[in-house]
Design a protein around this motif. Sequence first.
Motif, PDB file in Angstrom:
ATOM      1  N   ARG A 238       0.828  -1.213   0.000  1.00 40.29           N
ATOM      2  CA  ARG A 238       0.000   0.000   0.000  1.00 40.29           C
ATOM      3  C   ARG A 238       0.860   1.259   0.000  1.00 40.29           C
ATOM      4  NH1 ARG A 238      -2.701  -3.286   3.756  1.00 40.29           N
ATOM      5  NH2 ARG A 238      -1.792  -2.123   5.501  1.00 40.29           N
ATOM      6  N   GLU A 241       2.271   1.702  -3.492  1.00 41.69           N
ATOM      7  CA  GLU A 241       1.252   2.215  -4.398  1.00 41.69           C
ATOM      8  C   GLU A 241       0.948   3.679  -4.110  1.00 41.69           C
ATOM      9  OE1 GLU A 241      -3.390   1.219  -5.694  1.00 41.69           O
ATOM     10  OE2 GLU A 241      -2.357   0.010  -4.180  1.00 41.69           O
ATOM     11  N   SER A 242       0.808   4.024  -2.827  1.00 41.54           N
ATOM     12  CA  SER A 242       0.519   5.418  -2.473  1.00 41.54           C
ATOM     13  C   SER A 242       1.682   6.327  -2.840  1.00 41.54           C
ATOM     14  CB  SER A 242       0.228   5.515  -0.973  1.00 41.54           C
ATOM     15  OG  SER A 242      -0.893   4.747  -0.624  1.00 41.54           O
ATOM     16  N   ARG A 245       1.620   6.866  -6.538  1.00 50.36           N
ATOM     17  CA  ARG A 245       0.558   7.798  -6.917  1.00 50.36           C
ATOM     18  C   ARG A 245       0.917   9.221  -6.516  1.00 50.36           C
ATOM     19  NH1 ARG A 245      -5.313   4.913  -5.757  1.00 50.36           N
ATOM     20  NH2 ARG A 245      -5.026   3.146  -7.172  1.00 50.36           N
ATOM     21  N   LEU A 246       1.541   9.364  -5.336  1.00 47.92           N
ATOM     22  CA  LEU A 246       1.946  10.690  -4.897  1.00 47.92           C
ATOM     23  C   LEU A 246       3.012  11.268  -5.823  1.00 47.92           C
ATOM     24  CD1 LEU A 246       1.768  12.922  -2.791  1.00 47.92           C
ATOM     25  CD2 LEU A 246       3.513  11.727  -1.453  1.00 47.92           C
ATOM     26  N   ASP A 309     -10.023  14.212   1.550  1.00 51.76           N
ATOM     27  CA  ASP A 309      -9.071  13.246   2.100  1.00 51.76           C
ATOM     28  C   ASP A 309      -9.089  13.232   3.620  1.00 51.76           C
ATOM     29  OD1 ASP A 309      -8.344  12.511  -0.428  1.00 51.76           O
ATOM     30  OD2 ASP A 309      -6.559  13.790  -0.509  1.00 51.76           O
ATOM     31  N   ARG A 410      -7.356   3.279 -12.335  1.00 55.93           N
ATOM     32  CA  ARG A 410      -6.715   4.538 -11.967  1.00 55.93           C
ATOM     33  C   ARG A 410      -7.385   5.750 -12.598  1.00 55.93           C
ATOM     34  NH1 ARG A 410      -0.417   4.843 -11.887  1.00 55.93           N
ATOM     35  NH2 ARG A 410      -1.132   6.639 -10.647  1.00 55.93           N
ATOM     36  N   ASP A 413      -7.893   8.646 -10.264  1.00 57.76           N
ATOM     37  CA  ASP A 413      -6.742   9.292  -9.645  1.00 57.76           C
ATOM     38  C   ASP A 413      -6.583  10.708 -10.190  1.00 57.76           C
ATOM     39  OD1 ASP A 413      -6.362   6.944  -8.373  1.00 57.76           O
ATOM     40  OD2 ASP A 413      -4.586   6.330  -9.514  1.00 57.76           O
TER      41      ASP A 413
END
Length: 468
Positions: A238, A241-242, A245-246, A309, A410, A413
Motif C-alpha cells: 500500500r 502504491e501510495s 501515486r503521490l 481526504d 486509476r 486518480d
Amino acid sequence: MTPTRGPSLTLRLTLLFALASAFVLFLLGLLIGNSVERHFEEQDMEVLNGKMQLAKHILERNPGSQPKETLTQRLDDALTGHHGLIVAVFHQNGETLYANESMAFPQDLLAPRSTPRNERPVKWTSNDGLPWRGISSMVKLGADGGDNLTVAIATDITHHEHFMSSFRGTLWVFMALATLAMGLLGWFVVRRGLLPLQAIKLRAAEITANHLHTRLPVESIPLELADLADTLNGMLSRLEESFQRLSDFSSDLAHELRTPVSNLLTQTQVTLSKARSADDYREILESNAEEFERLSRTISDMLFLAKADHNQIVPNQEPIDLAEEIGDLLEYYDVLAEEKAIALSLSGSGQIVGDRLMLRRAVSNLLSNALRHTPNGGVVTVQINETDDGMTHIAVENTGSEIPAEHLPRLFDRFYRVDSSRQRTTESSGLGLAITRSIVLAHGGGVDVCSANGLTCFTLSLPTSSLR
C-alpha cells in the motif's frame, strides 16, 4: 530528549521463564518436603500406637488390688530397649502414676478424651530444646472398671528434624541453582527463537523510498510470525502504491501549473519588451485572466480534494429528485451536444437524500467527460435505477473508443492520463473524476467504470435514504 525504552523482549521472556520455573520448583519442593515429613510422622505413629496398645493392655488387665510397684515394674519391662520413648500414666486427679522419664507434656496432649489421638500427633519442643511427637488416650484401670487414667506416649524426633533440616537446605539450594539454570536456558532459547525477528529487522532496514518493492521473506520465518510478515508486506504494498501515486500526482501537478504560469510569464515578458497600445494591453490582460481562472479552478479543486481526504466534507441532507436534477443538466449540455451531433437521453427515476449541489457537480463531471470523449454523431445515455439492496445507481454511458482495462482502476486518480487520444483539453483541470469519487464517497456510496464493445459506462451508487 531521547524516549525511554522498556525492557527488551528477550529480558522479559527470560524473566517470565525463570519465574515460571521457580514457581513450579517451589511447589515441587513443598510437595516433596511434606511427603517426607508425612512419611516420618507415619513411622512415628506406628511406634506410638504400638506402645499405646501395649500400655493399655497392661493397665486394663491390672487387678485393682495390685501394688503400684508391680504395675511400674510391668510397664518398665514392656518398654525395655526402646530409647527415646517416654511413657507416662496420669490419674484423673492429675497425679502421676508412672513415668519412665521426667517429661513436661503439653496440656493439649493431656486433655481428656475417650479415644486414642490417632488422627494427628502433637508436636512440641521440650525445655531442653529437643523436639518430641506424642499421643495420648484414656483407659480404665483394671478389668472391673477402675479409675480413669490418661496414658501419654512421646518419642524423640531429633534425628528426623536434623534430617529434614538438612534435606530442606539441600532442596532449596538445588531449586535456586535449577532456577538459575532454567533462566540461562530460557535466555538461550528466547535468543534463538527471536532470530527471525532480527532477520525481519535487517530486511526492513533495507526498505527505503527507492526500494519500496522489497518484501519480507514469509517462507523462511516461523508460522507464528507469518501473519505479521504478511501484514507488513501488505502495508509495504500500500505504501508503494501510495508513494507511486503521490509521485505521479506531484509530477502532474507541477506540469499542470507550469503551463499557465509559463504562458503568463511569456506574455508578460513580451508585453514589457516594448510599448503597446491600450487595446493590446487589454487583449493581453484578458488572455492572462483566462489563465488565472484556470489556475483558480485547479487550486479550488485541489482544496476540495484535500478536505475530502481528511473527511471534512459534510454533505447537506435534503430530498433530491434525480430525474429532475439530471434533466436540468442535460438541458445545460444540450448546446454542446448539438455542436457534435451527439444524442442525449435519460431513462428511469429515483429519489435520494443528499447534497444537491455536490451531486449536481458529480454528475456534471461525468457528463462533461462523456461529451468530451464521444465522437461526432455518438450517443450519451443516463440511466437511473433503484435496486432492492437500498441503493440507487446512476449510469452515464457513451459511445466511442474503449479504455484499456489496465487503466480503469486509476481513472479516478488525480491528473491520471490514459493516452494521447484521451488527453485533457485546456478547459479541463484533470480533477473531475477524482472530485466525483470524493463526493460519492462522502455520501456513503461508490463509483465504478467499465469499457467494452465500444461503450464506456461510469456508474454512481448512492444509498436510498428514507425521506423524513
